[in-house]
Design a protein around this motif. Structure first.
Motif, PDB file in Angstrom:
ATOM      1  N   TYR A 224       0.821  -1.200   0.000  1.00 39.29           N
ATOM      2  CA  TYR A 224       0.000   0.000   0.000  1.00 39.29           C
ATOM      3  C   TYR A 224       0.857   1.253   0.000  1.00 39.29           C
ATOM      4  CZ  TYR A 224      -3.877   3.062   1.177  1.00 39.29           C
ATOM      5  OH  TYR A 224      -4.809   4.043   1.147  1.00 39.29           O
TER       6      TYR A 224
ATOM      7  N   ASP B 194       1.281   6.663  -6.892  1.00 34.42           N
ATOM      8  CA  ASP B 194       0.209   7.560  -7.316  1.00 34.42           C
ATOM      9  C   ASP B 194       0.637   9.019  -7.192  1.00 34.42           C
ATOM     10  OD1 ASP B 194      -1.497   5.503  -7.944  1.00 34.42           O
ATOM     11  OD2 ASP B 194      -2.550   5.551  -6.015  1.00 34.42           O
TER      12      ASP B 194
ATOM     13  N   SER C  26       2.076   1.753  -3.503  1.00 36.33           N
ATOM     14  CA  SER C  26       0.992   2.199  -4.376  1.00 36.33           C
ATOM     15  C   SER C  26       0.688   3.678  -4.179  1.00 36.33           C
ATOM     16  CB  SER C  26      -0.271   1.387  -4.115  1.00 36.33           C
ATOM     17  OG  SER C  26      -0.043   0.038  -4.374  1.00 36.33           O
TER      18      SER C  26
ATOM     19  N   ARG D 138       4.205   3.747 -12.016  1.00 35.66           N
ATOM     20  CA  ARG D 138       3.586   2.462 -11.720  1.00 35.66           C
ATOM     21  C   ARG D 138       4.114   1.957 -10.383  1.00 35.66           C
ATOM     22  NH1 ARG D 138       4.525  -1.333 -16.738  1.00 35.66           N
ATOM     23  NH2 ARG D 138       6.486  -1.346 -15.627  1.00 35.66           N
ATOM     24  N   ALA D 139       3.265   1.275  -9.641  1.00 35.69           N
ATOM     25  CA  ALA D 139       3.658   0.759  -8.325  1.00 35.69           C
ATOM     26  C   ALA D 139       4.756  -0.285  -8.453  1.00 35.69           C
ATOM     27  CB  ALA D 139       2.446   0.176  -7.610  1.00 35.69           C
TER      28      ALA D 139
END
Length: 76
Positions: free
Chosen positions: A18, A25, A21, A30-31
């Motif tokens: 998380y 963002d 991610s 991209r994660a």
């Protein structure tokens, strides 16, 4: 037993990725790229990347606790 392993994997993917991610963002990336950066940084610096990761996780958790969304003025 098989389900238990998937439950553990899901927990770590949900909680551990998380941070990556959210950071991806914010940066517009991209994660997967952010996760690879932390992996490579961990190997390169022998653990300092993991410390940075934990620091970011703590900072994001603290930010979420401080900046909670309020639905109205009376929720102050």
């Amino acid at each position: 037993m098989h389900s238990f392993i998937y439950d553990i994997r899901y927990f770590f993917e949900r909680r551990g990725f998380y941070v990556s991610s959210r950071l991806a963002d914010k940066l517009g990336m991209r994660a997967k790229s952010v996760r690879l950066f932390f992996i490579y940084a961990s190997f390169f610096t022998m653990g300092a990347g993991f410390i940075i990761y934990l620091t970011l996780a703590f900072w994001l958790k603290l930010k979420d606790l401080v900046y909670t969304k309020r639905t109205s003025v009376f929720d102050l």
